[in-house]
Scaffold this motif. Structure first.
Motif, PDB file in Angstrom:
ATOM      1  N   LEU A   1     -17.297  18.023  27.006  1.00  0.00           N
ATOM      2  CA  LEU A   1     -17.037  19.431  26.986  1.00  0.00           C
ATOM      3  C   LEU A   1     -16.187  19.878  28.483  1.00  0.00           C
ATOM      4  O   LEU A   1     -16.263  19.222  29.547  1.00  0.00           O
ATOM      5  N   VAL A   2     -15.170  20.603  28.513  1.00  0.00           N
ATOM      6  CA  VAL A   2     -14.584  21.283  29.770  1.00  0.00           C
ATOM      7  C   VAL A   2     -15.221  22.772  29.707  1.00  0.00           C
ATOM      8  O   VAL A   2     -14.998  23.402  28.911  1.00  0.00           O
ATOM      9  N   ILE A   3     -15.913  22.678  30.916  1.00  0.00           N
ATOM     10  CA  ILE A   3     -16.714  23.956  31.081  1.00  0.00           C
ATOM     11  C   ILE A   3     -16.134  24.783  32.399  1.00  0.00           C
ATOM     12  O   ILE A   3     -16.127  24.279  33.512  1.00  0.00           O
ATOM     13  N   VAL A   4     -15.979  26.105  32.145  1.00  0.00           N
ATOM     14  CA  VAL A   4     -15.449  26.837  33.404  1.00  0.00           C
ATOM     15  C   VAL A   4     -16.765  28.125  33.682  1.00  0.00           C
ATOM     16  O   VAL A   4     -16.963  28.679  32.509  1.00  0.00           O
TER      17      VAL A   4
ATOM     18  N   LEU B   1     -13.420   9.741  39.650  1.00  0.00           N
ATOM     19  CA  LEU B   1     -14.618   9.891  38.960  1.00  0.00           C
ATOM     20  C   LEU B   1     -14.649  10.239  37.450  1.00  0.00           C
ATOM     21  O   LEU B   1     -15.536   9.728  36.685  1.00  0.00           O
ATOM     22  N   ILE B   2     -13.723  11.227  37.147  1.00  0.00           N
ATOM     23  CA  ILE B   2     -13.745  11.580  35.589  1.00  0.00           C
ATOM     24  C   ILE B   2     -13.250  10.369  34.841  1.00  0.00           C
ATOM     25  O   ILE B   2     -13.704  10.146  33.829  1.00  0.00           O
ATOM     26  N   ARG B   3     -12.258   9.662  35.409  1.00  0.00           N
ATOM     27  CA  ARG B   3     -11.941   8.233  34.665  1.00  0.00           C
ATOM     28  C   ARG B   3     -12.929   7.357  34.345  1.00  0.00           C
ATOM     29  O   ARG B   3     -12.974   6.507  33.405  1.00  0.00           O
TER      30      ARG B   3
ATOM     31  N   PHE C   1      -4.292  16.071  32.709  1.00  0.00           N
ATOM     32  CA  PHE C   1      -4.992  14.979  33.219  1.00  0.00           C
ATOM     33  C   PHE C   1      -6.315  14.755  32.279  1.00  0.00           C
ATOM     34  O   PHE C   1      -6.810  14.105  31.638  1.00  0.00           O
ATOM     35  N   LEU C   2      -6.817  16.071  32.037  1.00  0.00           N
ATOM     36  CA  LEU C   2      -8.096  16.358  31.343  1.00  0.00           C
ATOM     37  C   LEU C   2      -7.830  15.930  29.907  1.00  0.00           C
ATOM     38  O   LEU C   2      -8.650  15.431  29.269  1.00  0.00           O
TER      39      LEU C   2
ATOM     40  N   GLU D   1      -6.834  11.831  29.789  1.00  0.00           N
ATOM     41  CA  GLU D   1      -7.656  10.683  30.523  1.00  0.00           C
ATOM     42  C   GLU D   1      -9.110  10.920  30.501  1.00  0.00           C
ATOM     43  O   GLU D   1      -9.791  10.180  30.969  1.00  0.00           O
ATOM     44  N   LYS D   2      -9.548  12.072  30.279  1.00  0.00           N
ATOM     45  CA  LYS D   2     -10.950  12.434  30.306  1.00  0.00           C
ATOM     46  C   LYS D   2     -11.910  11.720  29.220  1.00  0.00           C
ATOM     47  O   LYS D   2     -11.255  12.080  28.205  1.00  0.00           O
ATOM     48  N   PRO D   3     -12.712  10.612  29.479  1.00  0.00           N
ATOM     49  CA  PRO D   3     -13.214  10.141  28.349  1.00  0.00           C
ATOM     50  C   PRO D   3     -13.932  11.021  27.453  1.00  0.00           C
ATOM     51  O   PRO D   3     -14.309  12.144  27.694  1.00  0.00           O
ATOM     52  N   SER D   4     -14.111  10.656  26.413  1.00  0.00           N
ATOM     53  CA  SER D   4     -14.682  11.506  24.957  1.00  0.00           C
ATOM     54  C   SER D   4     -15.787  11.953  25.338  1.00  0.00           C
ATOM     55  O   SER D   4     -15.950  13.236  24.715  1.00  0.00           O
ATOM     56  N   LEU D   5     -16.831  11.589  25.871  1.00  0.00           N
ATOM     57  CA  LEU D   5     -18.096  12.075  26.330  1.00  0.00           C
ATOM     58  C   LEU D   5     -18.495  12.610  27.418  1.00  0.00           C
ATOM     59  O   LEU D   5     -19.488  12.874  27.879  1.00  0.00           O
TER      60      LEU D   5
END
Length: 208
Positions: free
Chosen positions: A38-41, A126-128, A157-158, A161-165
């Motif tokens: 998830l992308v969480i804000v 780190l996200i990659r 980028f998110l 390139e953000k991995p799915s989990l």
């Protein structure tokens, strides 16, 4: 005195009501089987944005999930969360304090931009990494608000390139609307009352 007899009718009504609620909840959960990073804000004027993010980091640690923190503002501040995570959980949680302090303290826009860009480079690294399950970008919304980072570039980028989990948590006031639209989970902290207005300074264990 004789004991008051149980309110059997009231208990029965309560049991029936809870049974209906449970059935509704079970039906709602039946189709919720997908897993997704998830992308969480966490945004808003109220207190608790970073605190909530660090609570999620501790949950990851409790589950044995590698995680990481990038702080975009606090820099070298000696905070309780930094002491705890680096002193006790460094094997599971990387902690990178990349900020230079609040912009009104540095009074140097070029320096603030450089610090934000440096923090974002570390965040991308780190996200990659698919082994890291959650990355907390603490106060990144401040950098986005002042234009130190480009929100469209962050979102691109998110998305790419953000991995799915991998979960990414972005905190700070005034989250830009494109970020709110793109996020999976958004919470706005509402300010109702704050001791600062009564002349009480930030205190260890509450503010840092």
């Amino acid at each position: 005195m004789p004991e008051t007899p149980p309110a059997t009718d009231e208990n029965a009504r309560h049991a029936a009501k809870m049974a209906k609620r449970k059935a509704a909840k079970d039906r709602a959960l039946e189709g919720k089987t997908a897993e997704k990073g998830l992308v969480i804000v966490h945004t808003g004027a109220g207190k608790g944005k970073s605190s909530s993010g660090f609570g999620m980091i501790l949950r990851c640690i409790a589950h044995g999930m590698p995680c990481a923190v990038v702080q975009f503002v606090k820099g070298k501040w000696d905070t309780g969360e930094r002491r705890l995570l680096t002193g006790h959980f460094g094997d599971l949680c990387q902690f990178h304090a990349m900020g230079e302090g609040f912009t009104w303290e540095t009074q140097d826009r070029a320096r603030d931009i450089a610090a934000a860009e440096n923090g974002w480079r570390k965040a991308q690294e780190l996200i990659r990494d698919p082994a890291i399950r959650m990355v907390l970008l603490d106060e990144i919304n401040i950098a986005l608000r002042y234009g130190y980072l480009d929100v469209d570039a962050v979102l691109a980028f998110l998305a790419a390139e953000k991995p799915s989990l991998t979960h990414v948590v972005l905190t700070g006031r005034n989250a830009p609307e494109p970020l709110i639209e793109a996020a999976d989970l958004v919470t706005e902290m509402t300010l109702v009352k704050h001791p600062f207005r009564a002349g009480i300074k930030g205190q260890p264990g509450v503010e840092f």
